[in-house]
Design a protein around this motif. Structure first.
Motif, PDB file in Angstrom:
ATOM      1  N   ARG A  24      12.357 -24.431 -34.089  1.00  0.00           N
ATOM      2  CA  ARG A  24      13.750 -23.925 -33.858  1.00  0.00           C
ATOM      3  C   ARG A  24      14.095 -25.007 -32.001  1.00  0.00           C
ATOM      4  O   ARG A  24      14.711 -25.706 -32.702  1.00  0.00           O
ATOM      5  CB  ARG A  24      13.825 -21.976 -33.415  1.00  0.00           C
ATOM      6  N   LEU A  25      13.312 -24.686 -31.465  1.00  0.00           N
ATOM      7  CA  LEU A  25      13.939 -26.213 -30.783  1.00  0.00           C
ATOM      8  C   LEU A  25      13.851 -27.345 -30.936  1.00  0.00           C
ATOM      9  O   LEU A  25      14.632 -28.283 -30.195  1.00  0.00           O
ATOM     10  CB  LEU A  25      12.907 -25.521 -29.398  1.00  0.00           C
ATOM     11  N   ARG A  26      13.204 -27.522 -32.045  1.00  0.00           N
ATOM     12  CA  ARG A  26      12.906 -29.207 -32.631  1.00  0.00           C
ATOM     13  C   ARG A  26      14.841 -29.306 -33.593  1.00  0.00           C
ATOM     14  O   ARG A  26      14.561 -30.952 -33.913  1.00  0.00           O
ATOM     15  CB  ARG A  26      11.932 -29.709 -33.382  1.00  0.00           C
ATOM     16  N   THR A  27      15.068 -28.852 -33.670  1.00  0.00           N
ATOM     17  CA  THR A  27      16.101 -29.106 -34.910  1.00  0.00           C
ATOM     18  C   THR A  27      17.472 -29.131 -33.566  1.00  0.00           C
ATOM     19  O   THR A  27      17.338 -27.933 -32.788  1.00  0.00           O
ATOM     20  CB  THR A  27      15.760 -27.750 -35.874  1.00  0.00           C
ATOM     21  N   GLY A  30      19.023 -24.596 -32.645  1.00  0.00           N
ATOM     22  CA  GLY A  30      18.135 -23.662 -31.874  1.00  0.00           C
ATOM     23  C   GLY A  30      17.948 -22.462 -32.029  1.00  0.00           C
ATOM     24  O   GLY A  30      17.289 -22.479 -33.388  1.00  0.00           O
ATOM     25  N   PHE A  31      18.344 -21.996 -31.671  1.00  0.00           N
ATOM     26  CA  PHE A  31      17.400 -20.106 -31.625  1.00  0.00           C
ATOM     27  C   PHE A  31      18.722 -19.132 -31.316  1.00  0.00           C
ATOM     28  O   PHE A  31      19.452 -19.348 -30.172  1.00  0.00           O
ATOM     29  CB  PHE A  31      15.877 -19.803 -31.297  1.00  0.00           C
ATOM     30  N   SER A  32      18.476 -17.640 -31.638  1.00  0.00           N
ATOM     31  CA  SER A  32      18.669 -16.897 -31.024  1.00  0.00           C
ATOM     32  C   SER A  32      18.309 -15.461 -30.990  1.00  0.00           C
ATOM     33  O   SER A  32      17.126 -15.303 -31.985  1.00  0.00           O
ATOM     34  CB  SER A  32      20.462 -16.857 -32.027  1.00  0.00           C
ATOM     35  N   LYS A  38      14.642 -11.553 -36.672  1.00  0.00           N
ATOM     36  CA  LYS A  38      14.312 -11.560 -37.806  1.00  0.00           C
ATOM     37  C   LYS A  38      12.860 -12.603 -37.927  1.00  0.00           C
ATOM     38  O   LYS A  38      12.074 -12.054 -39.493  1.00  0.00           O
ATOM     39  CB  LYS A  38      15.555 -12.570 -38.584  1.00  0.00           C
ATOM     40  N   SER A  39      12.409 -13.001 -37.850  1.00  0.00           N
ATOM     41  CA  SER A  39      11.578 -13.989 -38.112  1.00  0.00           C
ATOM     42  C   SER A  39      10.068 -13.125 -37.482  1.00  0.00           C
ATOM     43  O   SER A  39       9.552 -12.982 -38.134  1.00  0.00           O
ATOM     44  CB  SER A  39      11.300 -15.365 -37.360  1.00  0.00           C
ATOM     45  N   THR A  40      11.216 -12.477 -36.608  1.00  0.00           N
ATOM     46  CA  THR A  40       8.946 -11.910 -35.950  1.00  0.00           C
ATOM     47  C   THR A  40       9.313 -10.311 -35.409  1.00  0.00           C
ATOM     48  O   THR A  40       7.857  -9.502 -35.496  1.00  0.00           O
ATOM     49  CB  THR A  40       9.136 -12.155 -34.321  1.00  0.00           C
ATOM     50  N   GLY A  41      10.093  -9.522 -36.345  1.00  0.00           N
ATOM     51  CA  GLY A  41      10.661  -7.808 -35.822  1.00  0.00           C
ATOM     52  C   GLY A  41       9.679  -7.470 -34.958  1.00  0.00           C
ATOM     53  O   GLY A  41      10.240  -6.862 -34.475  1.00  0.00           O
ATOM     54  N   THR A  42      10.507  -8.450 -33.914  1.00  0.00           N
ATOM     55  CA  THR A  42      10.540  -8.401 -32.022  1.00  0.00           C
ATOM     56  C   THR A  42      11.881  -8.751 -31.472  1.00  0.00           C
ATOM     57  O   THR A  42      11.744 -10.002 -32.026  1.00  0.00           O
ATOM     58  CB  THR A  42       9.254  -7.871 -31.950  1.00  0.00           C
ATOM     59  N   ILE A  68      20.624 -21.008 -28.852  1.00  0.00           N
ATOM     60  CA  ILE A  68      20.361 -21.515 -27.498  1.00  0.00           C
ATOM     61  C   ILE A  68      19.579 -22.647 -28.450  1.00  0.00           C
ATOM     62  O   ILE A  68      19.261 -22.868 -29.500  1.00  0.00           O
ATOM     63  CB  ILE A  68      19.261 -21.139 -27.013  1.00  0.00           C
ATOM     64  N   ILE A  69      20.326 -24.519 -28.290  1.00  0.00           N
ATOM     65  CA  ILE A  69      18.944 -25.179 -28.336  1.00  0.00           C
ATOM     66  C   ILE A  69      18.866 -26.170 -27.274  1.00  0.00           C
ATOM     67  O   ILE A  69      19.629 -26.049 -25.777  1.00  0.00           O
ATOM     68  CB  ILE A  69      20.327 -26.428 -28.511  1.00  0.00           C
ATOM     69  N   LEU A  70      18.385 -27.401 -27.254  1.00  0.00           N
ATOM     70  CA  LEU A  70      17.914 -28.525 -26.340  1.00  0.00           C
ATOM     71  C   LEU A  70      18.905 -28.703 -26.054  1.00  0.00           C
ATOM     72  O   LEU A  70      19.656 -29.489 -26.566  1.00  0.00           O
ATOM     73  CB  LEU A  70      16.859 -29.245 -26.261  1.00  0.00           C
ATOM     74  N   SER A  71      19.248 -29.320 -24.184  1.00  0.00           N
ATOM     75  CA  SER A  71      20.370 -30.042 -23.532  1.00  0.00           C
ATOM     76  C   SER A  71      20.012 -31.543 -23.752  1.00  0.00           C
ATOM     77  O   SER A  71      18.968 -31.500 -24.320  1.00  0.00           O
ATOM     78  CB  SER A  71      20.570 -29.183 -22.110  1.00  0.00           C
ATOM     79  N   GLU A  72      20.711 -32.211 -23.502  1.00  0.00           N
ATOM     80  CA  GLU A  72      20.288 -34.505 -23.709  1.00  0.00           C
ATOM     81  C   GLU A  72      19.374 -34.474 -23.015  1.00  0.00           C
ATOM     82  O   GLU A  72      18.591 -34.898 -23.124  1.00  0.00           O
ATOM     83  CB  GLU A  72      21.693 -34.858 -23.192  1.00  0.00           C
TER      84      GLU A  72
END
Length: 87
Positions: A24-27, A30-32, A38-42, A68-72
C-alpha cells in the motif's frame, strides 16, 4: 501443539501486516484503517496511529480522499517510512 499453532498464527498475522504496508505504501492508492482491518482482521494499533501522526507531521505522509499516501518528500525515503510499520 498449542504453542506451535500460536506461533504459526502470529507469523501469519505479521506477514499479512507487513505485506499490507509494503504494497500500500508503494502505490498511489495508499492505505486506510478500514482497508487494513479487511486485510489483517484487526484495527490499527496505537503504535501504528502514532507512527502515522508523526509521519504526517514530518510531511512524509499525507491524507487524500480518506487514504494515507506518501507525500512527495516521503517518496524519497519510502524504505525508512516502511521501517516504522514493519513487525
Amino acid at each position: 501443539e498449542g504453542l506451535a499453532q500460536q506461533k504459526s498464527e502470529t507469523l501469519g498475522f505479521n506477514e499479512a501486516h507487513n505485506e499490507y504496508f509494503y504494497l500500500r505504501l508503494r502505490t498511489a492508492e495508499g492505505f486506510s484503517e478500514s482497508d487494513y482491518r479487511k486485510s489483517t482482521g484487526t484495527p490499527f494499533t496505537e503504535k501504528i496511529k502514532e507512527s502515522i501522526a508523526f509521519l504526517i507531521n514530518e510531511n512524509l505522509l499525507t491524507e487524500r480522499n480518506e487514504k494515507i499516501i506518501l507525500s512527495e518528500k516521503g517518496k524519497l525515503v519510502t524504505n525508512s517510512i516502511l521501517e516504522e510499520f514493519i513487525l
